[in-house]
Design an enzyme around this catalytic site. Structure first.
Site, PDB file in Angstrom:
ATOM      1  N   TYR A   1     -11.876  -1.993  -0.701  1.00 20.78           N
ATOM      2  CA  TYR A   1     -11.196  -2.237   0.550  1.00 20.78           C
ATOM      3  C   TYR A   1     -11.918  -1.573   1.741  1.00 20.78           C
ATOM      4  CZ  TYR A   1      -7.344  -3.064   3.587  1.00 20.78           C
ATOM      5  OH  TYR A   1      -6.583  -3.521   4.610  1.00 20.78           O
TER       6      TYR A   1
ATOM      7  N   ASP B   1       0.826  -1.211   0.000  1.00 22.87           N
ATOM      8  CA  ASP B   1       0.000   0.000   0.000  1.00 22.87           C
ATOM      9  C   ASP B   1       0.863   1.265   0.000  1.00 22.87           C
ATOM     10  OD1 ASP B   1      -2.107  -1.707   0.123  1.00 22.87           O
ATOM     11  OD2 ASP B   1      -2.663  -1.282   2.201  1.00 22.87           O
TER      12      ASP B   1
END
Length: 781
Positions: free
Chosen positions: A310, A89
DNA sequence: CAGTGAGCGAGCTTCCGCTTGACTT
């Protein structure tokens, strides 16, 4: 098995989540291998001394058991890979994971770092063409955050053990969260209820128009907003009390109302931003009454099914593709005019290295009602779908009319001003899809002509009582923490869970968070000894300093030595503060609460937190160990102590309550017979105890003498007990109950009986096995 | 208002932030 890469080696791409692997594999095709790191696979050990504070704050990251397996798997993949591409990420923690992957994999092939914010073909391919290297300052900032949390938690918690009670924890996130819950409870305690009146007059016309009294002789009539928690009224408003209100209402009934003003304003409301984790947890609670932990589970399930993006994010931003799809859905349902000319953009509150994800939205917006979902999953999906599409729709617009009416009453003589208002919705806009209970359907109101006079058909006195500030729910506490930028989306639900372990509880069927008495004691202690650590700005200031590290104008050593050892102008450094507290804070001199004074003896009645005890306590009492003889909070008055349950509300702790506890059970109560001897229970200066013949046996501190039965305490009466003679040494072996719980003894040598072993089943064999173990039990992991 | 039982051993607890499992019915 799936190693088809025998002919030519391919790049290995590593992401954090296995849920991303298949999507990215599809985008990248056969030329790449995609694997997941499963989040943080390594950490500094969770024990004392993991950071060498004397040596520039150095520490070693260690693989977890699962982490070892993951690294082994990745190393195998890397062995045949042509290059390593780190696609963790794009936030601070992701950079750290990328760094640790390099550390543990020690690649010999070229390494690069890529970042994409959403998993779309365009973004992923663009990221591949924009290869970067790991940013050392971002890694340093991540490391600093990690170490600071460790130093805070692992330095302050032991102070709690020595000054408040064992097994307690303090931390940068949980301690301000506890502070919020406790301070709210105290605000409720200090709250003074105020009764006040309002007057509503109904106009004698066809439409139902109700006007509210605003001023009497230019003095505003107090509304709930004007009255504070102590019952004070903000000037110039004044309380209208019942006798006056009734008199005035009667007088108003006799008068007529003249239109003094009629004002028309445009009404416009923007749609809500797309869901962040905190917004969605809040909304799931208010609509479905599901708590944070379960809500997070449902969100994860929807994500694992590939239905939503997400679920742990603090960004409300939508990708360009998602915005276009949301607009398309809206147009199909309501026509081209239901969306603005340009897509609506939403931005995170704080532009920083922390937002790696977009808002929570449906993965495929054309999927309105996915099949095979549980009722809860379907309900949450529907909320996400509606909110996402609504966020791209036009404003809800209309007109609001406010009319001001004057009246002169006689008996009593007063000049009264009343107002009525109403809103007419012209364009429902986003509310066609998503509305909250607060945006109730407004009542329309026609315009009025100044000078018109109306008779009054009815006047009603409305009596109101101010309400104390509401306790936090799981969802509202999360929202409050997020507003202070404390905690992260991945930790919101776990934070609540850890508070529930010791510090907060709820009544059955209710989500309101009530502090335990232990929670109150810990908050008091932290507020007195470590006020700057529980300041709500602590995390925000930490983040600012971490940003300086990212920019290269500060370093890990600067920041940690300032926090921990060296201090700065206002802060002497954590080590020095703790030293002071350890030396000067005497628990005996501090009360959690002064409840009052004994009406006869004049002794103060105070609440104490309870001291060290063996075994973990559960508020719900499911696992309280019979060996525990102290530890419950207790009320102290003169020489008498009496235990109170940890889940007692502060508001219950009155002098009367204390006196009933202190006065009731001074007499022994016979509960039955044990081995032919009479057993009676009683409360003494050291707490509750049982008498068996001439022997006395301490009972757990929270035992209720009035209701306890023989069966409840009988196991405790079996100690001490001889188990027989050790055939090797010939010494007699005993099982005994002491200050620290149950233990076995042979010739002065002792071993504790583990908490999971039922002490009533301990036999000679078990005891000998325990005694054969090394004296110092090595704590596992 | 107050003389209300008896007391043998000392190891361990804790932080925040990333991720998903896997007991069974």
């Amino acid at each position: 098995m799936n190693k088809r890469n025998t002919s030519s080696s391919r790049p290995l791409v590593i992401v954090e989540s296995p849920n991303k692997v298949s999507t990215i594999s599809k985008i990248l095709g056969d030329g790449f291998t995609v694997k997941a790191s499963y989040g943080h696979f390594a950490d500094i050990p969770a024990k004392r001394g993991s950071i060498d504070t004397a040596k520039n704050f150095t520490a070693t990251y260690v693989l977890s058991k699962k982490g070892q397996e993951i690294i082994d798997m990745l190393r195998d993949e890397l062995a045949t890979a042509s290059e390593l591409i780190l696609a963790t990420d794009g936030d601070r923690e992701g950079e750290m994971i990328a760094f640790l992957l390099v550390e543990f994999l020690q690649p010999t092939v070229p390494v690069s770092r890529i970042v994409f914010n959403s998993i779309t073909r365009i973004e992923v391919l663009a990221a591949l063409d924009d290869r970067k290297q790991i940013r050392p300052t971002l890694v340093e900032a991540a490391r600093t955050r990690r170490y600071l949390d460790y130093l805070y938690g692992f330095s302050v918690s032991p102070v709690l053990w020595s000054k408040v009670r064992g097994n307690l924890g303090a931390g940068r996130v949980q301690s301000p969260a506890l502070r919020m819950v406790v301070e709210r409870e105290k605000e409720r305690l200090a709250f003074v209820e105020t009764t006040y009146c309002g007057i509503e007059a109904t106009l004698a016309i066809d439409a139902q128009v109700v006007a509210t009294l605003r001023t009497i002789d230019t003095v505003p009539v107090a509304k709930s907003d004007d009255i504070d928690d102590a019952g004070s009224v903000a000037p110039p408003a004044q309380l209208l009390l019942l006798p006056d209100a009734q008199q005035l209402a009667a007088a108003l009934q006799e008068t007529s109302l003249t239109v003094a003003n009629s004002k028309t304003e445009a009404y416009s409301r923007k749609p809500r931003r797309p869901y962040t984790t905190s917004d969605l947890l809040q909304d799931i609670y208010s609509r479905l009454k599901i708590g944070a932990s379960l809500a997070q589970v449902v969100m994860n399930q929807l994500h694992e099914k590939g239905l939503i993006s997400y679920p742990r994010t603090d960004s409300p931003a939508l990708s360009g593709v998602a915005m276009a799809a949301a607009r398309q859905q809206a147009i199909e349902m309501f026509g081209a005019t239901c969306v603005p000319d340009k897509p609506r953009l939403y931005f995170p509150k704080r532009k920083s290295a922390q937002e790696a994800h977009e808002a929570i939205r449906p993965s495929n917006l054309s999927l309105r009602h996915p099949k095979g979902l549980s009722a809860q999953q379907a309900a949450v999906y529907d909320m996400v779908w509606r909110r996402t599409v609504a966020s791209q729709m036009v404003n809800t617009t209309g007109t609001t009319v406010t009319v001001t009416l004057h009246a002169n009453t006689t008996h009593p003589e007063h000049w009264c001003v009343l107002t009525a208002s109403g809103t007419t919705i012209v364009e429902p806009g986003h509310r066609r899809l998503y509305s909250t209970p607060e945006d109730e359907e407004p009542t329309p109101l026609a315009e009025f002509t100044v000078g018109d006079v109306y008779a009054v058909s009815a006047v009603e006195v409305k009596e109101h009582v101010t309400r104390p500030p509401a306790r936090y729910t799981e969802a509202s506490l999360i929202r409050a923490l997020e507003a202070q930028e404390i905690g992260r989306p991945s930790t919101y639900a776990p934070i609540i869970q850890s508070l529930r372990d010791e510090y907060v509880w709820s009544k059955r069927g209710d989500q309101a968070l009530i502090p335990t008495l232990t929670g109150v004691a810990v908050q008091q202690f932290l507020a007195e000894c470590f006020p700057s650590l529980i300041d709500y700005t602590f995390t925000r200031e930490m983040e600012e300093e971490l940003d300086s590290i990212v920019e290269g104008t500060a370093t890990l050593v600067d920041m940690l030595s300032k926090f921990y050892s060296r201090g700065d102008g206002h802060w002497p450094g954590l080590v020095s503060v703790i030293d002071d507290v350890e030396k000067s804070y005497k628990p005996a001199d501090h009360d959690v609460l002064v409840i009052g004074v004994h009406p006869e003896t004049g002794d103060p009645i105070v609440l104490k937190p309870g001291r060290s005890f063996a075994g973990k306590k559960s508020v719900r009492g499911t696992r309280s160990r019979p060996s525990r003889t102290s530890g419950s909070p207790y009320i102290k008055c003169g020489s008498r102590n009496v235990a109170v349950p940890d889940n007692t509300e502060l508001s219950q702790l009155t002098v009367e309550f204390a006196l009933t506890l202190l006065n009731t059970p001074t007499e022994a109560r016979i509960v039955g017979e044990h081995n032919g001897e009479e057993v009676s229970v009683k409360v003494g200066p050291y707490g509750p105890y049982a008498t068996v013949g001439s022997r006395s046996v301490s009972l757990p501190a929270d035992t209720d003498i009035a209701t306890v039965s023989l069966a409840d305490i009988q196991p405790l009466l079996t100690f001490p007990r001889s188990l027989g003679v050790d055939p090797v040494s010939g010494d007699e072996v005993f099982v005994k109950r002491g200050r620290y719980g149950i233990y076995v003894e042979r010739a002065g040598d002792t071993r504790p009986v583990p908490a999971e072993t039922d002490p009533t089943t301990v036999t000679l064999e078990v005891a000998l096995e325990l005694l054969a173990r090394p004296k110092k039990a090595r704590g596992k992991r």
